[in-house]
Design a protein around this motif. Structure first.
Motif, short mmCIF file in Angstrom:
data_model
loop_
_atom_site.label_atom_id
_atom_site.label_comp_id
_atom_site.label_asym_id
_atom_site.label_seq_id
_atom_site.Cartn_x
_atom_site.Cartn_y
_atom_site.Cartn_z
N ARG A 1 -4.39 8.61 2.06
CA ARG A 1 -3.87 8.17 0.76
C ARG A 1 -5.00 8.05 -0.26
O ARG A 1 -4.80 8.32 -1.44
CB ARG A 1 -3.11 6.86 0.94
N LEU A 2 -6.18 7.62 0.17
CA LEU A 2 -7.32 7.58 -0.74
C LEU A 2 -7.66 8.99 -1.23
O LEU A 2 -7.99 9.18 -2.41
CB LEU A 2 -8.52 6.94 -0.05
N SER B 1 0.99 3.93 -3.21
CA SER B 1 0.58 5.32 -2.99
C SER B 1 1.73 6.28 -3.25
O SER B 1 1.54 7.36 -3.83
CB SER B 1 0.06 5.49 -1.56
N CYS C 1 -6.28 -1.20 3.61
CA CYS C 1 -5.55 -0.71 4.79
C CYS C 1 -6.24 0.46 5.47
O CYS C 1 -5.71 1.02 6.43
CB CYS C 1 -4.13 -0.31 4.38
N ALA D 1 -5.16 0.84 -0.57
CA ALA D 1 -5.46 1.86 0.43
C ALA D 1 -6.81 1.61 1.10
O ALA D 1 -6.98 1.89 2.29
CB ALA D 1 -5.43 3.25 -0.21
N GLU E 1 -6.77 3.57 4.62
CA GLU E 1 -5.90 4.73 4.61
C GLU E 1 -6.59 5.91 3.93
O GLU E 1 -6.42 6.16 2.73
CB GLU E 1 -4.59 4.40 3.91
N MET F 1 0.83 -1.20 0.00
CA MET F 1 0.00 0.00 0.00
C MET F 1 0.87 1.25 0.00
O MET F 1 0.63 2.20 -0.77
CB MET F 1 -0.93 -0.02 1.22
N GLN F 2 1.90 1.29 0.84
CA GLN F 2 2.77 2.46 0.93
C GLN F 2 3.46 2.73 -0.40
O GLN F 2 3.53 3.88 -0.86
CB GLN F 2 3.80 2.26 2.03
#
Length: 286
Positions: free
Chosen positions: A131-132, A78, A126, A123, A128, A74-75
């Motif tokens: 980030r979304l 993004s 997770c 995202a 997030e 995910m990190q």
């Protein structure tokens, strides 16, 4: 009533044996992610593959290492889109608990709409929101400038998800267009089988979610998982493909539904339980 849907069998011992090799390649690519376009392209692919292959041996994603791999994927996904901003020289992103300073890029081949969808799904899984928010504001024009060709459905679905997340008034327009363009006759880059069994089902899941229809949502989720299995077991090459281990898009929409009060009544190793339940909530600073 809970519907239990089985996952195909994978050679667990063989796949577990390659995890250290895949992790080593991923770590090497991460060392150069701040400046190298090739490394960013590699790390996007490698991070998702590691997350998926870990779910072969750990189908519920109950192990710490499995959750860490999903968080990293995910990190990374993004971060490469955050670094697409042509108006800045660098962006700072957290990757594996380190602050990385990525030189910005503008359009790149790996910054296409399919990669954007993976980033958005990760995202969502997770949970997030920040980030979304960032991903929902990525211009679709940038995704079109990657130098390749994708089916028009892909862009319609991106616009649908962006409109949904940003609560824009044009959501219905984009959703109807995504449904229309996901018909098999519009499949040119992907084949009709992929369009019908992988691309179309998440749209119906989102539609049922928007209608606040729990029964319809779970029927759509069950169909998505069944078709996912049908697609990835249709021939020997697909059966060996690591992308079939988790039903990424259905899992993401199911995570959205569960987080917003719709009970998920489908149980399957294609939908790792710890990811669906967000079991690692608060364990890491993402």
């Amino acid at each position: 009533m809970t519907m239990i849907l089985s996952r195909q069998d994978y050679p667990k011992d063989d796949m577990a044996a390659v995890v250290p090799v895949m992790e080593g390649s991923l770590s090497y690519s991460l060392e150069k992610i701040e400046t190298s376009h090739n490394s960013r392209s590699d790390v996007v692919m490698e991070s998702l593959n590691v997350a998926l292959v870990r779910c072969v041996e750990d189908p519920t994603a109950g192990m710490l290492e499995t959750w860490e791999s999903w968080l990293l994927a995910m990190q990374v996904h993004s971060a490469v889109f955050a670094a697409a901003d042509p108006d800045r020289e660098t962006v700072t992103c957290k990757i594996r608990q380190e602050e990385r300073h990525l030189a910005t890029t503008g359009p790149q081949t790996y910054l296409n709409a399919d990669t954007w969808l993976d980033a958005f799904y990760l995202a969502m899984i997770c949970r997030e929101a920040a980030r979304l928010n960032m991903l929902a504001r990525i211009p679709v024009s940038l995704l079109r400038d990657f130098g390749g060709t994708l089916d028009e459905y892909t862009y319609a679905w991106v616009e649908t998800l962006q409109s949904f997340w940003l609560r824009r008034d044009d959501l219905r327009t984009h959703l109807v267009r995504a449904v229309d363009l996901s018909a098999a006759e519009h499949a040119h880059v992907v084949d009709a089988d992929e369009m019908t069994k992988l691309r179309y089902p998440p749209i119906m899941m989102l539609y049922r979610y928007l209608r606040n229809d729990p029964a319809g949502f779970n029927d759509a989720l069950a169909d998505a998982v069944r078709w996912h299995k049908e697609y990835w077991t249709a021939d020997e090459d697909r059966t060996r493909n690591i992308l079939g281990v988790v039903a990424l898009a259905p899992l993401a929409i199911a995570c959205l539904a569960k987080a917003n009060g719709i009970p998920v009544e489908v149980q399957s190793d294609y939908l790792p339980e710890a990811l669906l339940d967000f079991a690692w909530r608060g364990e890491f600073d993402a």
